[in-house]
Enzyme design. Structure first.
Site, PDB file in Angstrom:
ATOM      1  N   HIS A 155       0.817  -1.220   0.000  1.00 26.53           N
ATOM      2  CA  HIS A 155       0.000   0.000   0.000  1.00 26.53           C
ATOM      3  C   HIS A 155       0.849   1.268   0.000  1.00 26.53           C
ATOM      4  O   HIS A 155       0.352   2.344  -0.317  1.00 26.53           O
ATOM      5  CB  HIS A 155      -0.939  -0.008   1.208  1.00 26.53           C
ATOM      6  CG  HIS A 155      -2.037  -1.014   1.060  1.00 26.53           C
ATOM      7  ND1 HIS A 155      -3.310  -0.680   0.688  1.00 26.53           N
ATOM      8  CD2 HIS A 155      -2.026  -2.361   1.174  1.00 26.53           C
ATOM      9  CE1 HIS A 155      -4.050  -1.770   0.596  1.00 26.53           C
ATOM     10  NE2 HIS A 155      -3.292  -2.811   0.899  1.00 26.53           N
ATOM     11  N   ASP A 363       3.346   9.307  -0.483  1.00 21.09           N
ATOM     12  CA  ASP A 363       2.165   8.508  -0.145  1.00 21.09           C
ATOM     13  C   ASP A 363       2.000   7.432  -1.206  1.00 21.09           C
ATOM     14  O   ASP A 363       2.207   7.702  -2.394  1.00 21.09           O
ATOM     15  CB  ASP A 363       0.919   9.412  -0.123  1.00 21.09           C
ATOM     16  CG  ASP A 363      -0.016   9.074   1.032  1.00 21.09           C
ATOM     17  OD1 ASP A 363      -0.094   7.885   1.392  1.00 21.09           O
ATOM     18  OD2 ASP A 363      -0.657  10.001   1.551  1.00 21.09           O
TER      19      ASP A 363
HETATM   20  C1  GDG Z   1      -2.292   3.669   3.352  1.00 23.14           C
HETATM   21  C2  GDG Z   1      -1.244   4.358   2.465  1.00 23.14           C
HETATM   22  C3  GDG Z   1      -2.866   4.305   0.568  1.00 23.14           C
HETATM   23  C4  GDG Z   1      -8.857   9.592   7.868  1.00 23.14           C
HETATM   24  N1  GDG Z   1      -9.269  10.284   8.949  1.00 23.14           N
HETATM   25  C5  GDG Z   1     -10.468   9.798   9.284  1.00 23.14           C
HETATM   26  C6  GDG Z   1     -10.797   8.781   8.398  1.00 23.14           C
HETATM   27  N2  GDG Z   1      -9.792   8.672   7.536  1.00 23.14           N
HETATM   28  C7  GDG Z   1      -9.791   7.767   6.395  1.00 23.14           C
HETATM   29  C8  GDG Z   1      -9.821   8.528   5.101  1.00 23.14           C
HETATM   30  C9  GDG Z   1      -9.240   7.516   4.139  1.00 23.14           C
HETATM   31  C10 GDG Z   1      -8.270   6.772   5.032  1.00 23.14           C
HETATM   32  O1  GDG Z   1      -8.614   7.002   6.386  1.00 23.14           O
HETATM   33  C11 GDG Z   1      -6.850   7.259   4.845  1.00 23.14           C
HETATM   34  O2  GDG Z   1      -6.370   6.706   3.660  1.00 23.14           O
HETATM   35  P1  GDG Z   1      -5.113   7.261   2.890  1.00 23.14           P
HETATM   36  O3  GDG Z   1      -5.024   6.520   1.622  1.00 23.14           O
HETATM   37  O4  GDG Z   1      -5.297   8.724   2.698  1.00 23.14           O
HETATM   38  O5  GDG Z   1      -3.835   7.056   3.835  1.00 23.14           O
HETATM   39  P2  GDG Z   1      -3.225   5.884   4.815  1.00 23.14           P
HETATM   40  O6  GDG Z   1      -4.071   5.659   5.999  1.00 23.14           O
HETATM   41  O7  GDG Z   1      -1.832   6.304   5.098  1.00 23.14           O
HETATM   42  O8  GDG Z   1      -3.265   4.563   3.905  1.00 23.14           O
HETATM   43  C12 GDG Z   1      -1.919   5.191   1.388  1.00 23.14           C
HETATM   44  C13 GDG Z   1      -3.791   3.520   1.478  1.00 23.14           C
HETATM   45  O9  GDG Z   1      -3.068   2.793   2.487  1.00 23.14           O
HETATM   46  C14 GDG Z   1      -4.646   2.525   0.694  1.00 23.14           C
HETATM   47  O10 GDG Z   1      -3.858   1.708  -0.090  1.00 23.14           O
HETATM   48  O11 GDG Z   1      -3.656   5.127  -0.264  1.00 23.14           O
HETATM   49  O12 GDG Z   1      -0.959   5.745   0.521  1.00 23.14           O
HETATM   50  O13 GDG Z   1      -0.373   5.179   3.255  1.00 23.14           O
HETATM   51  O14 GDG Z   1     -10.222   6.628   3.685  1.00 23.14           O
HETATM   52  O15 GDG Z   1     -11.133   8.917   4.814  1.00 23.14           O
HETATM   53  N3  GDG Z   1     -11.937   8.082   8.458  1.00 23.14           N
HETATM   54  C15 GDG Z   1     -12.812   8.425   9.453  1.00 23.14           C
HETATM   55  N4  GDG Z   1     -12.553   9.396  10.365  1.00 23.14           N
HETATM   56  C16 GDG Z   1     -11.394  10.120  10.301  1.00 23.14           C
HETATM   57  O16 GDG Z   1     -11.184  11.008  11.120  1.00 23.14           O
HETATM   58  N5  GDG Z   1     -13.968   7.758   9.551  1.00 23.14           N
END
Ligand code: GDG
Length: 475
Positions: A155, A363
């Site tokens: 990821h 990222d």
């Molecule tokens: C890893 C990789 C890759 C965030 N704050 C809240 C919340 N979130 C949710 C967001 C989004 C998810 O968490 C975060 O996803 P990201 O992709 O932005 O980042 P990582 O957590 O670092 O994920 C990344 C991912 O895996 C998937 O392959 O894209 O690059 O680092 O869905 O909405 N959700 C809620 N409350 C929050 O305060 N409910």
């Protein structure tokens, strides 16, 4: 279709209370929505690592979780995975710590997990391992005699050879990745970096249609970008716009524009530079004072890792400085929350935000960028400001693309976004929305599982005794 068995470090057992932040779960849920098994760590610490899994069932998905010991929590989780691999794979060699005992713990946790999972496996299961915590899983499962197809998806980003080489045991990890039948990356760039590492560090080159061959086994490396169910999220955002939480937010803005950021509180997300950029916006573009509020949702993450504690102290301080300097008695410029909010509320908040700030230093993909686009009102869409070092930038090039190391560039992008005419906002949104609808959670699963289940001429390879060297010469 065979049953899919997902293995990831953390498992979203449905009994868990409250919202949690994290992209892996959001993206992978779809892979087993029609039934399957999800196995991994419960998030709890116990006397021993592994053992008999705890079973839960919700809908047609089975969840199986095990615990890890206090020592493994320190060495495997706080140590090797989040103190070594995470900074390395996010291009931060200066933050990489390495201890042999932590690497040993990494191997032994994977071994214990493989043993715990073994009795739950059926002969035709498709096994799909997720992320950097579990690279050795195929090697461990094979050692236990598992013959199933096993895939791995990373990821986070992958790094070029000159960086990977800094890691003692890098070659061993690369060889372990070759024990899978398919290895997936978020972007073509990560895939290229992985192939460069295989070539320069192990002398292995992919053969078209077959992949990387080692000891009569073929591993296919692919780029399979993760996505979200964009149309469903768009519907959720539309509904959420009239929900109580969104209305409270809108009321509190009293007509001001909203800038939103949503990130786990992680040093890879580039939050300090973003705060500097916002401060400069208020400093240099005085017309935005009293006219804009920036809401940063930054749920605390990995709180036992020292670097994350430092980051939180830093952001707490910066928030105080910005608000102390610019706030008026009826205006708080920066609203900074370090706890998660409900996903439905998040959808509504994205929709009413004029600017979505996604400025990670690195990222793998960044799903927030895709969620922000999906949530917009087509008649009055907001503007996405996106780091060129997020995997999402490979596709979402109609965003305002910035270099997150340059706070001034972020400031300029914020100003451009806040003043962008409706026609340009619409044009950018339409192109971006089409892209987030094209690469979805469904297409991601289909692409990856399609490669995992492909017909591979394994036997031919074994019979002809082809080796890595042969493969290299043939290429
Ligand atoms: C890893 C990789 C890759 C965030 N704050 C809240 C919340 N979130 C949710 C967001 C989004 C998810 O968490 C975060 O996803 P990201 O992709 O932005 O980042 P990582 O957590 O670092 O994920 C990344 C991912 O895996 C998937 O392959 O894209 O690059 O680092 O869905 O909405 N959700 C809620 N409350 C929050 O305060 N409910």
């Amino acid at each position: 279709m065979a049953r899919v068995v997902v293995i990831s470090n953390r498992v979203p057992v449905p009994t868990e209370l409250g919202p949690r932040a994290g992209g892996l779960v959001v993206g992978v849920k779809d892979a087993i929505k029609d039934g399957g098994l999800w196995f991994g760590w419960s998030g709890q610490v116990a006397e021993h690592t592994g053992g008999q899994p705890h079973l839960n069932r919700a809908g047609n998905v089975d969840y199986a979780t095990v615990e890890i010991s206090k020592e493994d929590y320190e060495r495997f989780y706080v140590g090797f995975t989040n103190g070594t691999l995470w900074p390395l794979l996010h291009f931060r060699p200066g933050l990489v710590a390495f201890e042999r005992v932590e690497f040993e713990s990494y191997l032994s946790v994977n071994r214990a997990f493989a043993k715990s999972l073994l009795p739950l496996l059926k002969p035709d299961d498709l096994i799909w391992v997720h992320d950097y915590h579990l690279i050795p899983m195929a090697t461990e499962l094979r050692a236990l005699g598992v013959k199933n197809r096993i895939g791995f998806f990373l990821h986070v980003p992958f790094v070029p050879p000159s960086l990977l080489d800094a890691l003692p045991q890098a070659r061993r990890l690369l060889r372990m990745m070759c024990d899978y039948d398919a290895v997936g990356f978020q972007t073509a760039q990560h895939l290229r970096d992985f192939q460069d590492c295989l070539r320069s560090m192990l002398g292995l080159v992919a053969v078209p249609g077959i992949g990387i061959q080692t000891d009569g086994h073929a591993m296919m490396p692919i780029a399979a970008p993760i996505g979200i169910d964009a149309r469903a999220f768009a519907r959720q955002a539309k509904r959420a716009a009239s929900a109580k939480a969104t209305q409270r937010l809108v009321d509190s803005l009293v007509g001001r524009s909203l800038i939103i950021g949503v990130d786990r509180l992680d040093y890879s997300k580039g939050l300090p530079n973003r705060f500097v950029a916002f401060s400069r916006l208020l400093e240099e573009h005085k017309e935005h004072r009293l006219k804009v509020s920036y809401l940063q949702v930054a749920p605390r993450s990995r709180e036992d890792v020292a670097e994350y504690q430092r980051l939180k102290r830093d952001l707490d301080r910066r928030t105080g400085e910005i608000n102390g300097r610019f706030a008026e008695f009826d205006w708080v410029p920066l609203r900074y929350l370090t706890r998660p909010i409900a996903r439905a509320s998040l959808a509504g908040f994205y929709r009413v935000a004029r600017v979505g700030l996604v400025t990670p230093l690195r990222d793998g993909m960044n799903l927030v960028a895709k969620e922000y686009v999906a949530a917009q009102d087509p008649e009055d869409p907001g503007v996405l400001v996106l780091s060129r070092f997020a995997g999402a930038a490979e596709e979402l090039d109609d965003a305002i693309i910035i270099n997150p190391n340059d706070s001034d560039e972020i400031t300029e992008a914020m100003h451009q976004a806040l003043t962008m005419p409706l026609a340009e906002r619409k044009a950018r949104y339409e192109s971006l929305f089409e892209k987030v609808c094209r690469t979805t959670a469904q297409s991601y699963c289909k692409d990856f599982l399609g490669t995992l289940t492909r017909q591979v001429p394994d036997l031919d390879i074994r019979e002809s005794g082809m080796t890595a060297d042969h493969a290299q010469h043939q290429h």
